[in-house]
Design a protein around this motif. Structure first.
Motif, PDB file in Angstrom:
ATOM      1  N   HIS A   1      45.675  28.491  30.397  1.00  0.00           N
ATOM      2  CA  HIS A   1      44.644  28.214  31.399  1.00  0.00           C
ATOM      3  C   HIS A   1      43.267  28.428  30.772  1.00  0.00           C
ATOM      4  CE1 HIS A   1      42.090  28.654  34.959  1.00  0.00           C
ATOM      5  NE2 HIS A   1      43.048  28.063  35.651  1.00  0.00           N
ATOM      6  N   PRO A   2      42.304  27.515  30.994  1.00  0.00           N
ATOM      7  CA  PRO A   2      40.995  27.634  30.339  1.00  0.00           C
ATOM      8  C   PRO A   2      40.223  28.901  30.681  1.00  0.00           C
ATOM      9  CG  PRO A   2      40.948  25.948  32.054  1.00  0.00           C
ATOM     10  CD  PRO A   2      42.389  26.309  31.843  1.00  0.00           C
ATOM     11  N   ASP A   3      40.550  29.522  31.819  1.00  0.00           N
ATOM     12  CA  ASP A   3      39.841  30.738  32.244  1.00  0.00           C
ATOM     13  C   ASP A   3      40.773  31.942  32.300  1.00  0.00           C
ATOM     14  OD1 ASP A   3      37.525  29.081  32.743  1.00  0.00           O
ATOM     15  OD2 ASP A   3      38.482  28.484  34.622  1.00  0.00           O
ATOM     16  N   HIS A   4      41.829  31.906  31.514  1.00  0.00           N
ATOM     17  CA  HIS A   4      42.813  32.999  31.543  1.00  0.00           C
ATOM     18  C   HIS A   4      42.165  34.340  31.213  1.00  0.00           C
ATOM     19  CE1 HIS A   4      46.657  35.002  31.334  1.00  0.00           C
ATOM     20  NE2 HIS A   4      46.473  35.331  30.069  1.00  0.00           N
ATOM     21  N   GLU A   5      41.270  34.366  30.239  1.00  0.00           N
ATOM     22  CA  GLU A   5      40.628  35.619  29.838  1.00  0.00           C
ATOM     23  C   GLU A   5      39.715  36.154  30.938  1.00  0.00           C
ATOM     24  OE1 GLU A   5      41.419  37.404  27.194  1.00  0.00           O
ATOM     25  OE2 GLU A   5      42.934  35.865  26.793  1.00  0.00           O
ATOM     26  N   ILE A   6      39.024  35.271  31.641  1.00  0.00           N
ATOM     27  CA  ILE A   6      38.179  35.699  32.765  1.00  0.00           C
ATOM     28  C   ILE A   6      39.049  36.294  33.865  1.00  0.00           C
ATOM     29  CG2 ILE A   6      36.588  34.927  34.577  1.00  0.00           C
ATOM     30  CD1 ILE A   6      35.655  32.720  32.686  1.00  0.00           C
ATOM     31  N   ALA A   7      40.175  35.639  34.126  1.00  0.00           N
ATOM     32  CA  ALA A   7      41.095  36.142  35.153  1.00  0.00           C
ATOM     33  C   ALA A   7      41.632  37.520  34.777  1.00  0.00           C
ATOM     34  CB  ALA A   7      42.245  35.159  35.353  1.00  0.00           C
ATOM     35  N   LEU A   8      42.008  37.694  33.515  1.00  0.00           N
ATOM     36  CA  LEU A   8      42.501  38.993  33.059  1.00  0.00           C
ATOM     37  C   LEU A   8      41.435  40.075  33.203  1.00  0.00           C
ATOM     38  CD1 LEU A   8      44.454  38.050  29.799  1.00  0.00           C
ATOM     39  CD2 LEU A   8      45.440  38.968  31.903  1.00  0.00           C
ATOM     40  N   LYS A   9      40.197  39.706  32.973  1.00  0.00           N
ATOM     41  CA  LYS A   9      39.098  40.675  32.977  1.00  0.00           C
ATOM     42  C   LYS A   9      38.715  41.128  34.387  1.00  0.00           C
ATOM     43  CE  LYS A   9      34.479  41.339  30.997  1.00  0.00           C
ATOM     44  NZ  LYS A   9      33.401  40.705  30.177  1.00  0.00           N
ATOM     45  N   TYR A  10      38.744  40.199  35.348  1.00  0.00           N
ATOM     46  CA  TYR A  10      38.167  40.509  36.652  1.00  0.00           C
ATOM     47  C   TYR A  10      39.146  40.517  37.819  1.00  0.00           C
ATOM     48  CZ  TYR A  10      33.672  39.846  34.351  1.00  0.00           C
ATOM     49  OH  TYR A  10      32.594  39.957  33.510  1.00  0.00           O
ATOM     50  N   MET A  11      40.314  39.898  37.672  1.00  0.00           N
ATOM     51  CA  MET A  11      41.223  39.775  38.810  1.00  0.00           C
ATOM     52  C   MET A  11      42.349  40.800  38.741  1.00  0.00           C
ATOM     53  SD  MET A  11      41.503  35.609  39.273  1.00  0.00           S
ATOM     54  CE  MET A  11      42.205  35.753  40.934  1.00  0.00           C
ATOM     55  N   ASN A  12      42.704  41.345  39.889  1.00  0.00           N
ATOM     56  CA  ASN A  12      43.827  42.285  39.973  1.00  0.00           C
ATOM     57  C   ASN A  12      45.164  41.551  40.000  1.00  0.00           C
ATOM     58  OD1 ASN A  12      42.092  44.565  40.184  1.00  0.00           O
ATOM     59  ND2 ASN A  12      41.745  44.063  42.332  1.00  0.00           N
ATOM     60  N   GLY A  13      45.125  40.290  40.366  1.00  0.00           N
ATOM     61  CA  GLY A  13      46.306  39.423  40.382  1.00  0.00           C
ATOM     62  C   GLY A  13      45.815  37.999  40.316  1.00  0.00           C
ATOM     63  N   PHE A  14      46.680  37.064  39.959  1.00  0.00           N
ATOM     64  CA  PHE A  14      46.261  35.691  39.737  1.00  0.00           C
ATOM     65  C   PHE A  14      46.360  34.828  40.990  1.00  0.00           C
ATOM     66  CE2 PHE A  14      48.041  37.073  35.525  1.00  0.00           C
ATOM     67  CZ  PHE A  14      46.799  37.254  34.912  1.00  0.00           C
ATOM     68  N   SER A  15      46.651  35.436  42.118  1.00  0.00           N
ATOM     69  CA  SER A  15      46.714  34.800  43.429  1.00  0.00           C
ATOM     70  C   SER A  15      47.919  33.886  43.570  1.00  0.00           C
ATOM     71  CB  SER A  15      45.407  34.074  43.748  1.00  0.00           C
ATOM     72  OG  SER A  15      45.273  33.920  45.151  1.00  0.00           O
ATOM     73  N   GLY A  16      47.943  33.107  44.662  1.00  0.00           N
ATOM     74  CA  GLY A  16      49.174  32.459  45.070  1.00  0.00           C
ATOM     75  C   GLY A  16      49.188  30.952  45.060  1.00  0.00           C
ATOM     76  N   VAL A  17      48.278  30.309  44.327  1.00  0.00           N
ATOM     77  CA  VAL A  17      48.239  28.851  44.288  1.00  0.00           C
ATOM     78  C   VAL A  17      48.570  28.367  42.881  1.00  0.00           C
ATOM     79  CG1 VAL A  17      46.880  26.775  44.727  1.00  0.00           C
ATOM     80  CG2 VAL A  17      46.511  28.828  46.127  1.00  0.00           C
ATOM     81  N   VAL A  18      49.487  27.420  42.794  1.00  0.00           N
ATOM     82  CA  VAL A  18      49.915  26.825  41.525  1.00  0.00           C
ATOM     83  C   VAL A  18      49.783  25.310  41.640  1.00  0.00           C
ATOM     84  CG1 VAL A  18      51.806  26.555  39.866  1.00  0.00           C
ATOM     85  CG2 VAL A  18      51.586  28.694  41.176  1.00  0.00           C
ATOM     86  N   ASP A  19      49.185  24.673  40.624  1.00  0.00           N
ATOM     87  CA  ASP A  19      49.071  23.219  40.588  1.00  0.00           C
ATOM     88  C   ASP A  19      50.023  22.638  39.556  1.00  0.00           C
ATOM     89  OD1 ASP A  19      46.966  23.353  42.411  1.00  0.00           O
ATOM     90  OD2 ASP A  19      45.422  23.307  40.849  1.00  0.00           O
ATOM     91  N   PHE A  20      50.477  21.419  39.807  1.00  0.00           N
ATOM     92  CA  PHE A  20      51.272  20.698  38.817  1.00  0.00           C
ATOM     93  C   PHE A  20      51.334  19.230  39.213  1.00  0.00           C
ATOM     94  CE2 PHE A  20      54.164  22.332  42.036  1.00  0.00           C
ATOM     95  CZ  PHE A  20      54.938  21.225  42.372  1.00  0.00           C
TER      96      PHE A  20
END
Length: 366
Positions: free
Chosen positions: A268-287
């Motif tokens: 994911h292009p913002d995986h590092e931002i998510a790791l830094k600031y989010m407690n969880g990656f939430s509940g929406v998945v796209d495909f």
């Protein structure tokens, strides 16, 4: 003759619904009229205020009511505002169509934190972003954007509907106002339409005055339902975060679908931002599926196709024909949203059942 309530002193376990239009005075001056203030609404609003570490809150009849009332109270004709393309389509049109017609100068940034920061100008009055964008799930760096906003004196409003207060706290990262469509994960049972704004007290006071004028107030029955949902929000999001992460990885490895997007995936292009600031990656998945969309929907047994998200049951939507159907061909192309693009809102079920259902339906469309 005394009212029967004069003799009731028991404290209820569940905060009651104050189903009244007004209140007896003297003694009812705080509430006056339920469009302006209601105890049941106040009860749930104070919970949002606490969860978001806010100075004050306001409650609304919908998420869009929260957005429109908040923005209209803070911006005027001739001001400049910024929004990014990958937002909920109704929010996008409110800025690019209504506010432009009202004389507000609207700039639109392409997806991604860098593009948003580059688009903030010295005269930008207000910046509106989503913490986790709808529908392509870019994770915006709220802290970096807020620092740029401080340089230019811009107000930063963050719609954190997708991430929820469980996964991120925008106010702690420098946002001035955080907004939620509480119809989604916060209430969590697809039975209420509601919205909240929380943040700086001086700004909330302006928003509150506009709410009273526009009448975009939350009703007590809705407040009761949202309050019931909030009681399990942390538990639900813990399960939803876990399920979505499992499902995203399984879909990515399956070969039955392609272009899986989820902040918890390494690519994911913002995986590092998510790791830094989010407690969880939430509940929406796209495909994306590879076959016919109608056949895919018809072959689903457990996942429900619907134009919403955030409930305890897993729901799937096709933004191309549902939430973002009003975007033009050029806008959809920038977002890479096509006819086969799916937005999955993960629930609390056994993830194995959901994975099997999705893959069976996808394979049956070939």
């Amino acid at each position: 003759m005394n009212d029967i309530s004069d003799g009731i002193f028991a404290k209820p376990l569940t905060f009651p619904i104050y189903q009244t239009s007004s209140y007896v005075v003297p003694g009812g001056e705080k509430y006056r009229y339920s469009r302006e203030y209601n105890p049941t609404v106040e009860n749930v609003g104070l919970k949002i205020k606490a969860m978001e570490h806010a100075e004050a809150y306001n409650a609304f009849s919908s998420g869009m009511g929260a957005i429109t009332t908040t923005v209209l109270s803070l911006i005027h004709p001739g001001d400049r505002a910024l929004i990014h393309l990958d937002t909920f389509a109704r929010s996008y049109h409110f800025f690019t169509e209504y506010l432009r017609s009202w004389g507000v100068k609207i700039d639109v940034a392409d997806p991604g934190t860098d593009n948003i920061i580059k688009s903030i100008k010295n005269d930008t009055k207000l910046v509106f972003i989503e913490s986790l964008s709808n529908p392509i799930l870019r994770v915006n760096d709220i802290k970096a954007i807020s620092e740029k906003c401080r340089e230019t004196g811009s107000l930063l409003i963050v719609d954190a509907t997708f991430s929820t207060p469980v996964n991120i706290h925008p106010l702690d990262l420098g946002a001035d106002i955080v907004i939620h469509s509480a119809s989604k994960f916060i209430s969590g049972h697809n039975d209420a339409i509601a919205g909240f704004a929380a943040g700086r007290e001086d700004l909330i006071e302006k928003i509150d005055n506009m709410r009273r004028t526009l009448g975009t107030s939350m009703d007590p029955n809705t407040a009761f339902l949202v309050n019931q949902g909030i009681k399990t929000l942390e538990l639900r999001m813990e399960r939803i975060n876990k399920n979505a992460n499992i499902i995203a990885h399984e879909l990515q490895d399956s070969g039955n679908v392609k272009n899986v997007i989820y902040p918890g995936l390494d690519n994911h292009p913002d995986h590092e931002i998510a790791l830094k600031y989010m407690n969880g990656f939430s509940g929406v998945v796209d495909f994306e599926i590879q076959g016919d969309v109608e056949k895919f929907f018809k072959n689903l047994k457990n996942v429900v196709p619907a134009n919403t998200l955030g409930g305890i049951n897993t729901i799937i939507s096709n933004p191309f024909t549902m939430s973002h159907r009003s975007l033009n061909e050029s806008e959809l192309k920038i977002l890479n949203v096509n006819k086969k693009f799916m937005r999955l809102s993960v629930g609390i079920e056994n993830p194995d059942i959901i994975i099997k259902d999705l893959l069976n339906a996808a394979s049956a469309t070939d």
